[in-house]
Write a protein that holds these residues in place. Structure first.
Motif, PDB file in Angstrom:
ATOM      1  N   MET A 297       0.830  -1.210   0.000  1.00  0.00           N
ATOM      2  CA  MET A 297       0.000   0.000   0.000  1.00  0.00           C
ATOM      3  C   MET A 297       0.865   1.260   0.000  1.00  0.00           C
ATOM      4  SD  MET A 297      -3.068   1.195   0.064  1.00  0.00           S
ATOM      5  CE  MET A 297      -3.895   2.698   0.395  1.00  0.00           C
ATOM      6  N   VAL A 298       2.021   1.194   0.695  1.00  0.00           N
ATOM      7  CA  VAL A 298       2.897   2.366   0.760  1.00  0.00           C
ATOM      8  C   VAL A 298       3.392   2.734  -0.638  1.00  0.00           C
ATOM      9  CG1 VAL A 298       5.114   3.222   1.625  1.00  0.00           C
ATOM     10  CG2 VAL A 298       3.591   2.007   3.159  1.00  0.00           C
ATOM     11  N   LEU A 299       3.846   1.750  -1.389  1.00  0.00           N
ATOM     12  CA  LEU A 299       4.361   2.018  -2.736  1.00  0.00           C
ATOM     13  C   LEU A 299       3.276   2.587  -3.638  1.00  0.00           C
ATOM     14  CD1 LEU A 299       6.622   1.941  -4.796  1.00  0.00           C
ATOM     15  CD2 LEU A 299       6.001  -0.430  -5.293  1.00  0.00           C
ATOM     16  N   ILE A 300       2.068   2.054  -3.537  1.00  0.00           N
ATOM     17  CA  ILE A 300       0.953   2.563  -4.355  1.00  0.00           C
ATOM     18  C   ILE A 300       0.681   4.022  -4.005  1.00  0.00           C
ATOM     19  CG2 ILE A 300      -1.533   2.367  -4.785  1.00  0.00           C
ATOM     20  CD1 ILE A 300      -1.156  -0.690  -4.420  1.00  0.00           C
ATOM     21  N   ALA A 301       0.648   4.331  -2.708  1.00  0.00           N
ATOM     22  CA  ALA A 301       0.404   5.710  -2.283  1.00  0.00           C
ATOM     23  C   ALA A 301       1.521   6.635  -2.780  1.00  0.00           C
ATOM     24  CB  ALA A 301       0.292   5.775  -0.763  1.00  0.00           C
TER      25      ALA A 301
ATOM     26  N   GLU B 266      -0.873   0.133   7.161  1.00  0.00           N
ATOM     27  CA  GLU B 266      -1.300  -1.255   7.338  1.00  0.00           C
ATOM     28  C   GLU B 266      -2.644  -1.366   8.048  1.00  0.00           C
ATOM     29  OE1 GLU B 266       1.954  -3.217   9.268  1.00  0.00           O
ATOM     30  OE2 GLU B 266       3.226  -3.087   7.485  1.00  0.00           O
ATOM     31  N   SER B 267      -2.951  -0.421   8.919  1.00  0.00           N
ATOM     32  CA  SER B 267      -4.223  -0.487   9.640  1.00  0.00           C
ATOM     33  C   SER B 267      -5.353  -0.055   8.722  1.00  0.00           C
ATOM     34  CB  SER B 267      -4.188   0.413  10.883  1.00  0.00           C
ATOM     35  OG  SER B 267      -4.262   1.774  10.513  1.00  0.00           O
ATOM     36  N   SER B 268      -6.560  -0.504   9.045  1.00  0.00           N
ATOM     37  CA  SER B 268      -7.714  -0.118   8.216  1.00  0.00           C
ATOM     38  C   SER B 268      -7.937   1.390   8.281  1.00  0.00           C
ATOM     39  CB  SER B 268      -8.967  -0.881   8.640  1.00  0.00           C
ATOM     40  OG  SER B 268      -9.297  -0.594   9.969  1.00  0.00           O
TER      41      SER B 268
ATOM     42  N   PHE C 289      -7.224   6.108   1.103  1.00  0.00           N
ATOM     43  CA  PHE C 289      -8.262   5.932   0.084  1.00  0.00           C
ATOM     44  C   PHE C 289      -9.066   7.223  -0.074  1.00  0.00           C
ATOM     45  CE2 PHE C 289     -12.724   4.868  -0.829  1.00  0.00           C
ATOM     46  CZ  PHE C 289     -12.593   4.269  -2.081  1.00  0.00           C
ATOM     47  N   CYS C 290      -9.453   7.827   1.040  1.00  0.00           N
ATOM     48  CA  CYS C 290     -10.246   9.065   0.983  1.00  0.00           C
ATOM     49  C   CYS C 290      -9.464  10.195   0.322  1.00  0.00           C
ATOM     50  CB  CYS C 290     -10.689   9.479   2.383  1.00  0.00           C
ATOM     51  SG  CYS C 290     -12.014   8.459   3.043  1.00  0.00           S
ATOM     52  N   PHE C 291      -8.185  10.331   0.658  1.00  0.00           N
ATOM     53  CA  PHE C 291      -7.375  11.384   0.049  1.00  0.00           C
ATOM     54  C   PHE C 291      -7.198  11.158  -1.459  1.00  0.00           C
ATOM     55  CE2 PHE C 291      -5.361  12.354   4.356  1.00  0.00           C
ATOM     56  CZ  PHE C 291      -6.033  13.559   4.492  1.00  0.00           C
TER      57      PHE C 291
END
Length: 128
Positions: free
Chosen positions: A1-5, A63-65, A72-74
């Motif tokens: 998720m970090v890389l995608i962000a 990592e946390s929801s 996701f919201c940003f």
């Protein structure tokens, strides 16, 4: 998720610079003053949130929801808010305003507000 962000944040930043230059040099010839201000608002919000996405991706594990939902919201909020403004301005300048984009802008803004609220909650949660 970090890389995608990080990839999305970098892409949004890159596009904000390109769209800003496009607006300042090309669109100012065809836009009204009001349209140009609206377009610039989209660019500013896109750049602000590109930077937020990058800063958070370098400082959080994502990592946390809570952190995933905030990101996701940003991301979704930035795309909905800024890109609907671009579409509205460009279509209006061509005389065929895409009115369907009108309700998308505040929806994007709502996602951004929720993202900021989740960030605030994340900070408060760490102090309690």
């Amino acid at each position: 998720m970090v890389l995608i962000a990080q990839l999305v944040g970098a892409l949004l930043g890159l596009l904000a610079v390109i769209f800003g230059a496009f607006g300042a040099h090309i669109l100012k010839k065809i836009f009204t003053i009001e349209q140009l201000h609206s377009f610039e608002t989209g660019v500013k919000y896109q750049m602000y949130h590109a930077l937020v996405i990058l800063m958070l991706s370098f400082n959080l594990n994502l990592e946390s929801s809570l952190e995933k939902n905030m990101m996701f919201c940003f991301i979704i909020g930035t795309f909905l808010f800024s890109f609907s403004i671009y579409g509205l301005c460009i279509s209006a300048a061509k005389g065929k305003k895409l009115k369907i984009l009108g309700p998308i802008t505040p929806l994007g803004g709502l996602f951004l507000v929720i993202g900021w609220g989740l960030l605030l909650y994340n900070f408060i949660k760490s102090f309690i």
